[in-house]
Design a protein around this motif. Structure first.
Motif, mmCIF file in Angstrom:
data_model
loop_
_atom_site.group_PDB
_atom_site.id
_atom_site.type_symbol
_atom_site.label_atom_id
_atom_site.label_comp_id
_atom_site.label_asym_id
_atom_site.label_seq_id
_atom_site.Cartn_x
_atom_site.Cartn_y
_atom_site.Cartn_z
ATOM 1 N N MET A 164 -4.979 9.023 -1.976
ATOM 2 C CA MET A 164 -4.664 7.598 -1.759
ATOM 3 C C MET A 164 -3.714 7.384 -2.769
ATOM 4 S SD MET A 164 -7.153 4.219 -2.769
ATOM 5 C CE MET A 164 -7.089 4.822 -4.440
ATOM 6 N N LYS A 165 -2.698 6.362 -2.281
ATOM 7 C CA LYS A 165 -1.875 5.698 -3.136
ATOM 8 C C LYS A 165 -1.941 4.315 -2.894
ATOM 9 C CE LYS A 165 1.594 6.231 0.550
ATOM 10 N NZ LYS A 165 2.996 6.764 0.876
ATOM 11 N N LEU A 166 -1.145 3.609 -3.787
ATOM 12 C CA LEU A 166 -1.113 1.944 -3.922
ATOM 13 C C LEU A 166 0.128 1.760 -3.495
ATOM 14 C CD1 LEU A 166 -3.042 1.081 -6.893
ATOM 15 C CD2 LEU A 166 -4.058 1.283 -4.731
ATOM 16 N N VAL A 167 0.381 0.670 -2.663
ATOM 17 C CA VAL A 167 1.792 -0.131 -2.571
ATOM 18 C C VAL A 167 1.589 -1.449 -2.730
ATOM 19 C CG1 VAL A 167 3.082 -0.456 -0.512
ATOM 20 C CG2 VAL A 167 2.262 1.593 -0.457
ATOM 21 N N ALA A 168 2.612 -1.568 -3.469
ATOM 22 C CA ALA A 168 2.633 -3.312 -4.156
ATOM 23 C C ALA A 168 3.278 -4.178 -3.152
ATOM 24 C CB ALA A 168 3.762 -3.291 -5.383
ATOM 25 N N THR A 169 2.313 -5.199 -2.605
ATOM 26 C CA THR A 169 2.759 -6.326 -1.850
ATOM 27 C C THR A 169 3.584 -7.284 -2.452
ATOM 28 O OG1 THR A 169 0.501 -7.517 -2.498
ATOM 29 C CG2 THR A 169 0.357 -5.877 -0.754
ATOM 30 N N GLN A 170 3.450 -7.405 -3.731
ATOM 31 C CA GLN A 170 4.447 -8.263 -4.457
ATOM 32 C C GLN A 170 4.686 -7.650 -6.064
ATOM 33 O OE1 GLN A 170 2.067 -11.996 -4.715
ATOM 34 N NE2 GLN A 170 2.213 -11.912 -6.819
ATOM 35 N N ALA A 171 5.820 -8.154 -6.297
ATOM 36 C CA ALA A 171 6.300 -7.468 -7.728
ATOM 37 C C ALA A 171 5.293 -8.092 -8.620
ATOM 38 C CB ALA A 171 7.754 -8.149 -8.150
ATOM 39 N N PHE A 172 4.819 -7.021 -9.584
ATOM 40 C CA PHE A 172 4.053 -7.244 -10.754
ATOM 41 C C PHE A 172 4.504 -6.124 -11.888
ATOM 42 C CE2 PHE A 172 1.710 -4.184 -8.654
ATOM 43 C CZ PHE A 172 0.970 -3.619 -9.402
#
Length: 65
Positions: free
Chosen positions: A1-9
């Protein structure tokens, strides 16, 4: 599993893929979890065999519509 940023943080831009397991664990355990979505590692769909595409096109005629 990976994560994808939905907005910059933090240091991540929108759309950034996060694959480091330690970073994934830290993000999911924090309030920053609201800024990412979980994506399976093999998210790309399997390619359609060329023979299937050829047959689909060959049988798609004006008579079949």
């Amino acid at each position: 599993m990976k994560l994808v940023a939905t907005q910059a943080f933090g240091g991540y831009a929108q759309g950034a893929e996060i694959t480091d397991q330690a970073a994934i664990d830290a993000i999911l355990a924090s309030e920053q979890a609201a800024f990412v979505v979980r994506v399976p590692d093999d998210a790309a769909p399997a390619p359609i065999p060329a023979a299937s595409i050829k047959n689909a096109v060959a049988t798609d005629t004006a008579e079949s519509k």
